[in-house]
Scaffold this motif. Structure first.
Motif, PDB file in Angstrom:
ATOM      1  N   ALA A  76       0.975  -1.224  -0.100  1.00  0.00           N
ATOM      2  CA  ALA A  76       0.050   0.330   0.134  1.00  0.00           C
ATOM      3  C   ALA A  76       1.140   1.168  -0.029  1.00  0.00           C
ATOM      4  CB  ALA A  76      -0.538   0.048   0.904  1.00  0.00           C
ATOM      5  N   TRP A  77       1.703   1.089  -1.202  1.00  0.00           N
ATOM      6  CA  TRP A  77       2.988   2.017  -1.122  1.00  0.00           C
ATOM      7  C   TRP A  77       2.411   3.599  -1.819  1.00  0.00           C
ATOM      8  CZ3 TRP A  77       5.190   1.866  -5.416  1.00  0.00           C
ATOM      9  CH2 TRP A  77       5.945   0.078  -6.099  1.00  0.00           C
ATOM     10  N   LEU A  78       1.466   3.367  -2.400  1.00  0.00           N
ATOM     11  CA  LEU A  78       1.574   4.270  -3.955  1.00  0.00           C
ATOM     12  C   LEU A  78       0.641   5.719  -3.856  1.00  0.00           C
ATOM     13  CD1 LEU A  78       1.616   1.645  -7.796  1.00  0.00           C
ATOM     14  CD2 LEU A  78       3.697   3.500  -6.481  1.00  0.00           C
ATOM     15  N   GLU A  79      -0.424   5.436  -3.671  1.00  0.00           N
ATOM     16  CA  GLU A  79      -1.020   5.805  -3.137  1.00  0.00           C
ATOM     17  C   GLU A  79      -2.227   5.357  -1.960  1.00  0.00           C
ATOM     18  OE1 GLU A  79      -4.654   6.434  -6.307  1.00  0.00           O
ATOM     19  OE2 GLU A  79      -2.635   7.185  -6.771  1.00  0.00           O
ATOM     20  N   PRO A  80      -2.569   6.463  -1.310  1.00  0.00           N
ATOM     21  CA  PRO A  80      -4.082   5.651   0.187  1.00  0.00           C
ATOM     22  C   PRO A  80      -5.406   5.347  -0.405  1.00  0.00           C
ATOM     23  CG  PRO A  80      -3.143   8.542  -0.063  1.00  0.00           C
ATOM     24  CD  PRO A  80      -2.915   8.044  -0.902  1.00  0.00           C
ATOM     25  N   THR A  81      -5.491   4.899  -1.928  1.00  0.00           N
ATOM     26  CA  THR A  81      -6.100   4.552  -2.678  1.00  0.00           C
ATOM     27  C   THR A  81      -5.738   3.062  -2.848  1.00  0.00           C
ATOM     28  OG1 THR A  81      -6.339   5.125  -4.525  1.00  0.00           O
ATOM     29  CG2 THR A  81      -7.899   6.356  -3.250  1.00  0.00           C
ATOM     30  N   TYR A  82      -4.526   3.339  -2.782  1.00  0.00           N
ATOM     31  CA  TYR A  82      -4.021   1.519  -3.478  1.00  0.00           C
ATOM     32  C   TYR A  82      -4.477   0.113  -2.439  1.00  0.00           C
ATOM     33  CZ  TYR A  82      -0.839  -1.950  -4.651  1.00  0.00           C
ATOM     34  OH  TYR A  82       0.118  -3.070  -5.224  1.00  0.00           O
ATOM     35  N   ARG A  83      -5.108  -0.496  -2.805  1.00  0.00           N
ATOM     36  CA  ARG A  83      -4.786  -1.469  -1.855  1.00  0.00           C
ATOM     37  C   ARG A  83      -5.665  -3.424  -2.898  1.00  0.00           C
ATOM     38  NH1 ARG A  83      -3.877   1.485   1.402  1.00  0.00           N
ATOM     39  NH2 ARG A  83      -4.798   1.415   3.273  1.00  0.00           N
ATOM     40  N   ALA A  84      -4.804  -3.353  -3.262  1.00  0.00           N
ATOM     41  CA  ALA A  84      -4.759  -4.750  -4.190  1.00  0.00           C
ATOM     42  C   ALA A  84      -4.849  -5.861  -3.605  1.00  0.00           C
ATOM     43  CB  ALA A  84      -3.270  -5.072  -4.403  1.00  0.00           C
ATOM     44  N   ASP A  85      -4.662  -6.473  -2.516  1.00  0.00           N
ATOM     45  CA  ASP A  85      -5.015  -7.573  -1.942  1.00  0.00           C
ATOM     46  C   ASP A  85      -5.543  -9.029  -2.269  1.00  0.00           C
ATOM     47  OD1 ASP A  85      -5.519  -5.859   1.325  1.00  0.00           O
ATOM     48  OD2 ASP A  85      -8.356  -5.155   0.104  1.00  0.00           O
ATOM     49  N   ILE A  86      -4.487  -9.005  -2.990  1.00  0.00           N
ATOM     50  CA  ILE A  86      -3.936 -10.615  -3.553  1.00  0.00           C
ATOM     51  C   ILE A  86      -3.629 -11.220  -2.322  1.00  0.00           C
ATOM     52  CG2 ILE A  86      -3.328 -11.293  -5.775  1.00  0.00           C
ATOM     53  CD1 ILE A  86      -5.300  -9.859  -6.341  1.00  0.00           C
ATOM     54  N   HIS A  87      -4.269 -12.220  -2.100  1.00  0.00           N
ATOM     55  CA  HIS A  87      -3.265 -12.782  -1.208  1.00  0.00           C
ATOM     56  C   HIS A  87      -2.786 -14.230  -2.130  1.00  0.00           C
ATOM     57  CE1 HIS A  87      -4.992 -10.257   1.735  1.00  0.00           C
ATOM     58  NE2 HIS A  87      -6.252 -10.235   1.347  1.00  0.00           N
ATOM     59  N   TYR A  88      -1.956 -14.742  -1.255  1.00  0.00           N
ATOM     60  CA  TYR A  88      -1.442 -15.755  -1.770  1.00  0.00           C
ATOM     61  C   TYR A  88      -1.396 -16.951  -0.838  1.00  0.00           C
ATOM     62  CZ  TYR A  88       0.982 -12.630  -4.423  1.00  0.00           C
ATOM     63  OH  TYR A  88       1.018 -10.305  -5.012  1.00  0.00           O
ATOM     64  N   ASP A  89      -2.797 -17.328   0.415  1.00  0.00           N
ATOM     65  CA  ASP A  89      -2.268 -17.898   0.804  1.00  0.00           C
ATOM     66  C   ASP A  89      -2.320 -19.724   0.334  1.00  0.00           C
ATOM     67  OD1 ASP A  89      -2.067 -15.995   2.725  1.00  0.00           O
ATOM     68  OD2 ASP A  89      -3.549 -15.437   2.687  1.00  0.00           O
ATOM     69  N   THR A  90      -3.355 -19.479  -0.844  1.00  0.00           N
ATOM     70  CA  THR A  90      -3.772 -20.722  -0.905  1.00  0.00           C
ATOM     71  C   THR A  90      -2.761 -21.160  -2.528  1.00  0.00           C
ATOM     72  OG1 THR A  90      -5.088 -20.219  -2.692  1.00  0.00           O
ATOM     73  CG2 THR A  90      -6.041 -20.583  -1.061  1.00  0.00           C
ATOM     74  N   LEU A  91      -1.670 -20.532  -2.188  1.00  0.00           N
ATOM     75  CA  LEU A  91      -0.910 -21.250  -3.658  1.00  0.00           C
ATOM     76  C   LEU A  91       0.573 -21.273  -3.216  1.00  0.00           C
ATOM     77  CD1 LEU A  91      -1.388 -17.945  -5.872  1.00  0.00           C
ATOM     78  CD2 LEU A  91      -2.818 -19.778  -5.989  1.00  0.00           C
TER      79      LEU A  91
END
Length: 210
Positions: free
Chosen positions: A169-184
């Motif tokens: 979350a380092w580009l701008e305040p609205t950036y929330r990709a939330d791509i999780h790799y827990d099952t990969l």
């Protein structure tokens, strides 16, 4: 040789490759908001497109676009094996990977990097598509240490620079990709393997990302 970079951006990939090849280069940081270099220059005067990475050669020539820079660097020391020889099927496989990472993963993040502007498209369309691409990547890594098989390549450096974006979350305040790799599982194992490489650690330390 000079590499213009922004911390944690895709310019991390050629930075890693420079470290892997032990090629001396001057790192010049570019501010992502002002687009000025750390020595006060207007980056647009060097690259009118405004983005990194940008590689400045000793003769003053400028090379843009990450995949081109990665292959150029690898070809400076072909004996290190970061890219197969030109004209071989293995080289075309590498280019296949680099094109996939550019068009499907790198560009796939853009609506999530600018979530406020993308609106519902980011969460309803872009994110599920990107998650599907990561699931495919996970399957492709099954039984392989790296993208090209048993050997680390410039494609792994590129993918590494992108995977970290998933929960940042380092580009701008609205950036929330939330791509999780827990099952990969295969992707997770690959990520840990790449992150443990000394060259990767050196690049992360230099960019303040450790």
């Amino acid at each position: 040789m000079k590499l213009y970079y922004m911390p944690a951006a895709c310019s991390l990939a050629p930075h890693i490759v420079l470290r892997e090849l032990e090629i001396p280069a001057t790192l010049i940081r570019v501010d992502h908001k002002s687009h000025r270099t750390e020595d006060g220059r207007n980056f647009a005067e060097l690259n009118a497109l405004g983005y990194v990475p940008l590689l400045e050669l000793d003769d003053g020539a400028l090379l843009r676009e990450g995949p081109a820079i990665l292959q150029y660097l690898a070809d400076l020391k072909p004996e290190r094996g970061l890219a197969p020889a030109n004209g071989t099927m293995a080289r075309y496989r590498l280019q296949e990977w680099l094109n996939f990472l550019t068009s499907e993963i790198h560009k796939g993040f853009i609506p999530l990097l600018y979530a406020r502007l993308a609106g519902n498209y980011g969460t309803a369309t872009a994110k599920p598509k990107l998650e599907a691409r990561f699931a495919w990547l996970n399957d492709a890594l099954a039984g392989h240490r790296y993208l090209m098989g048993d050997a680390f390549s410039v494609a792994d450096a590129y993918l590494y620079s992108l995977v970290q974006w998933g929960q940042a979350a380092w580009l701008e305040p609205t950036y929330r990709a939330d791509i999780h790799y827990d099952t990969l599982d295969h992707l997770q194992s690959w990520y840990k393997r790449v992150r443990a490489r000394p060259a990767v650690r050196l690049a992360l330390d230099a960019e303040g990302l450790s």
